[in-house]
Design a protein around this motif. Structure first.
Motif, PDB file in Angstrom:
ATOM      1  N   ILE A 144       9.680   1.849  -5.414  1.00 34.46           N
ATOM      2  CA  ILE A 144       8.552   1.890  -4.473  1.00 34.46           C
ATOM      3  C   ILE A 144       8.625   3.201  -3.700  1.00 34.46           C
ATOM      4  N   THR A 145       7.668   4.089  -3.941  1.00 40.24           N
ATOM      5  CA  THR A 145       7.688   5.386  -3.251  1.00 40.24           C
ATOM      6  C   THR A 145       6.862   5.339  -1.968  1.00 40.24           C
ATOM      7  N   ASP A 146       6.009   4.312  -1.839  1.00 43.73           N
ATOM      8  CA  ASP A 146       5.182   4.197  -0.632  1.00 43.73           C
ATOM      9  C   ASP A 146       6.060   3.879   0.583  1.00 43.73           C
ATOM     10  N   LYS A 147       5.550   4.255   1.761  1.00 41.38           N
ATOM     11  CA  LYS A 147       6.224   3.895   3.001  1.00 41.38           C
ATOM     12  C   LYS A 147       5.468   2.730   3.651  1.00 41.38           C
ATOM     13  N   VAL A 148       6.209   1.879   4.331  1.00 37.53           N
ATOM     14  CA  VAL A 148       5.574   0.750   5.021  1.00 37.53           C
ATOM     15  C   VAL A 148       4.850   1.280   6.250  1.00 37.53           C
ATOM     16  N   GLU A 149       3.572   0.927   6.395  1.00 33.04           N
ATOM     17  CA  GLU A 149       2.784   1.456   7.509  1.00 33.04           C
ATOM     18  C   GLU A 149       3.001   0.696   8.806  1.00 33.04           C
ATOM     19  N   PRO A 202       4.009  -4.271  -6.223  1.00 26.93           N
ATOM     20  CA  PRO A 202       3.084  -5.400  -6.020  1.00 26.93           C
ATOM     21  C   PRO A 202       3.632  -6.425  -5.035  1.00 26.93           C
ATOM     22  N   SER A 203       4.947  -6.644  -5.062  1.00 25.57           N
ATOM     23  CA  SER A 203       5.555  -7.628  -4.153  1.00 25.57           C
ATOM     24  C   SER A 203       5.475  -7.161  -2.711  1.00 25.57           C
ATOM     25  N   LEU A 204       5.679  -5.868  -2.498  1.00 31.14           N
ATOM     26  CA  LEU A 204       5.591  -5.334  -1.140  1.00 31.14           C
ATOM     27  C   LEU A 204       4.192  -5.588  -0.578  1.00 31.14           C
ATOM     28  N   TYR A 205       3.166  -5.239  -1.380  1.00 24.03           N
ATOM     29  CA  TYR A 205       1.802  -5.386  -0.869  1.00 24.03           C
ATOM     30  C   TYR A 205       1.375  -6.839  -0.757  1.00 24.03           C
ATOM     31  N   LYS A 206       1.957  -7.694  -1.586  1.00 27.93           N
ATOM     32  CA  LYS A 206       1.605  -9.117  -1.518  1.00 27.93           C
ATOM     33  C   LYS A 206       2.089  -9.750  -0.210  1.00 27.93           C
ATOM     34  N   PHE A 207       3.274  -9.340   0.256  1.00 30.85           N
ATOM     35  CA  PHE A 207       3.889 -10.055   1.383  1.00 30.85           C
ATOM     36  C   PHE A 207       3.989  -9.255   2.689  1.00 30.85           C
ATOM     37  N   VAL A 208       3.717  -7.942   2.653  1.00 30.78           N
ATOM     38  CA  VAL A 208       4.026  -7.090   3.813  1.00 30.78           C
ATOM     39  C   VAL A 208       3.353  -7.570   5.099  1.00 30.78           C
ATOM     40  N   ASP A 209       2.107  -8.029   5.004  1.00 28.01           N
ATOM     41  CA  ASP A 209       1.382  -8.416   6.222  1.00 28.01           C
ATOM     42  C   ASP A 209       1.847  -9.744   6.803  1.00 28.01           C
ATOM     43  N   ARG A 210       2.614 -10.506   5.999  1.00 36.16           N
ATOM     44  CA  ARG A 210       3.037 -11.826   6.471  1.00 36.16           C
ATOM     45  C   ARG A 210       4.333 -11.782   7.276  1.00 36.16           C
TER      46      ARG A 210
END
Lengths: 177, 354
Positions: free
Chosen positions: A99-104, A77-85
């Motif tokens: 976190i198994t997702d990769k940053v796009e 949740p923290s990754l998705y909350k702040f990734v775009d900023r």
């Protein structure tokens, strides 16, 4: 001139706030200016937690971070909350144990750290945040390794038994390829 | 000054107050200031002081009233709803001409509101939150170091003028950690004797009475005049204000407390883009630095003043407008509910010409 803005975010209990404090203690150790601002609330283990840390060569004016240079995401949740900023050209450190997702995004430097496994390898599962501290210091160079180790030794000076595992955790994080 | 250490605002204020002579603390828990009583409860006994967790805020402020009445350096802290409960006691303390220190780490309101930072208690603090003709010396520190310095001297000021001193922070100032240098512990045994204190040393001589009841109009009016003279004296001597890059500024941002430091970043960002911005940051909220505004509005190149607060309607803006006296336009930007503006948000407001 250094003016590094870091957001550290994760679950309560992951050592998110103390990871931010280690960065702050390290910064003071080398004479830099710093602010550490927690998102406070009815926080508890398992809830969300984050803190904003600003490290600078000059007195820090605003402690509020809208565009971080570095994001340390300890859970999904923290990754998705702040990734775009995160600032283009900035750094994202991802706790890949959870976190198994990769940053796009392709305009940032991303470091995947298996903090949980490395903490266990260091001999203490509670040192996952210190593994990430090591990775952060290596990835950004904002603070020296010596300052971070001095901060660990100072912070745990009343519990010297835990220092070796924390230093080992730090080294494991620092030496990630 | 000591070596710099990383301290939370709440804890640093508590330590600075103790070093400034605080030996009695009476409080009741409320977020976001709980680290003050927590710290006091551990630290005061080490210096021979007394910490009491009262049964309510009303009780806590009246314990301060009692301790101050015998000449002790007594303090309380709370956050907005708790400070509302203390208002009756604060008015009595002001009426009895007693020194004390009160910390308000403001949270959002009205009512129970929320626990996040706000500046919604400005009116309550500077216009007299309790009843009657009184004022306090009110500080609005921006950083932990500044809060330390103000808390350290707060008892000296409270005793000099014999009135309550309020440190008006907010949840952000209470929770933030920054490097601070702490001042030396004051030797309170060397403080001058308080002739007015009901400390038992006057038994058999002139009785010392701590009271705020004056039934005779002429006597009470004389008391009101006496208090007002203190406030006038304080207004001449105690005004503190930071002026940052104001001398050639075409736009002046004005903000106090933590918002003042956020606005400072905005000024730095605007200056990098060639926009001549400056900052007026009142440090004393009462007495208000009226003359600083008057000085700058007299300059032809100043076009606009933007007041920024953690309040939706704005509160300090009324004192800003009184100070500006219609000589320049004053606009407003505020956030509320616990949301805090970033430096970038303020820059955007200025660029959009609001």
């Amino acid at each position: 001139m250094i003016n590094e803005k870091i957001i550290v975010a994760g679950f309560g209990g992951q050592g998110v706030l103390s990871l931010g404090q280690f960065i702050a203690y390290s910064a003071i150790h080398e004479g830099k200016e710093v602010t550490w601002l927690p998102a406070y609330g009815p926080e508890m283990r398992g809830g969300t937690a984050n803190c904003s840390v600003v490290v600078s060569d000059e007195t820090v004016a605003s402690p509020i971070i809208s565009i971080p240079d570095t994001l340390i995401a300890m859970n999904k949740p923290s990754l998705y909350k702040f990734v775009d900023r995160v600032k283009p050209g900035g750094v994202i450190i991802v706790n890949s144990s959870l976190i198994t997702d990769k940053v796009e995004r392709t305009d940032v430097k991303v470091l995947y750290v298996d903090a949980g496994a490395l903490a266990i390898a260091a001999g203490n599962a509670k040192t996952a945040n210190i593994v990430v501290l090591g990775a952060y210091i290596k990835a950004t160079g904002v603070i020296t390794k010596e300052s971070a180790i001095a901060a660990i030794e100072k912070k745990f000076s009343d519990k010297p038994k835990v220092i070796p595992a924390n230093i080992k955790a730090f080294e494991l994080g620092y030496n990630i390829e | 000054m000591s070596e710099r250490e990383l301290m939370k605002g709440n804890e640093a204020i508590a330590e600075a107050a103790i070093r400034g002579g605080c030996r009695f603390f009476f409080g009741y828990p409320i977020t976001p200031q709980n680290e003050i009583p927590e710290y006091m409860s551990a630290r005061l006994p080490e210096v021979g002081g007394v910490f009491i967790q009262a049964e309510s805020e009303v009780s806590a402020i009246n314990m301060v009233y009692g301790a101050a009445g015998v000449g002790a350096r007594a303090m309380t802290s709370s956050s907005s709803p708790g400070i509302s409960l203390k208002q009756e006691g604060i008015s009595y303390i002001a009426g009895a001409e007693l020194p004390c220190v009160i910390v308000n780490m403001v949270r959002c309101g009205p009512g129970l509101g929320g626990i996040q930072p706000s500046q919604g208690d400005y009116f309550q603090s500077v216009k007299g939150g309790g009843h009657g003709d009184y004022r306090m010396l009110v500080y609005g520190p921006s950083t932990v170091q500044e809060a330390v310095e103000l808390a350290y001297s707060a008892f000296d000021k409270a005793e000099q003028y014999r009135l309550p001193v309020m440190i008006l922070g907010d949840g952000m100032l209470g929770q933030i950690m920054e490097p601070v240098s702490l001042p030396e512990m004051k030797d309170i045994s060397k403080l001058p004797r308080k002739e007015w204190a009901a400390d038992g040393s006057h038994i058999g001589a002139d009785r010392k009475i701590i009271n705020s009841l004056y039934i005779e109009p002429d006597i009470l009016e004389a008391m009101n005049i006496k208090l007002n003279n203190v406030y006038i004296d304080m207004s001449k001597n105690e005004v503190m204000c930071e002026e940052y890059l104001c001398d050639d500024a075409e736009i002046i941002i004005t903000a106090y407390g933590t918002v003042g430091r956020i606005a400072k970043s905005s000024v730095q960002m605007l200056r990098k883009e060639g926009i001549k911005a400056g900052l007026i940051r009142p440090i004393t909220l009462y007495p208000f630095p009226t003359q600083v505004y008057a000085k700058h509005v007299a300059r032809a190149e100043l076009k606009n003043i933007l007041c920024v607060e953690l309040s939706i309607a704005g509160q300090m803006i009324e004192d800003v407008r009184l100070s500006v006296d219609g000589k320049k336009p004053v606009s407003y930007f505020g956030r509320g509910g616990g949301n805090v503006m970033s430096a970038e948000d303020i820059v955007k407001v200025i660029k959009e010409g609001r």
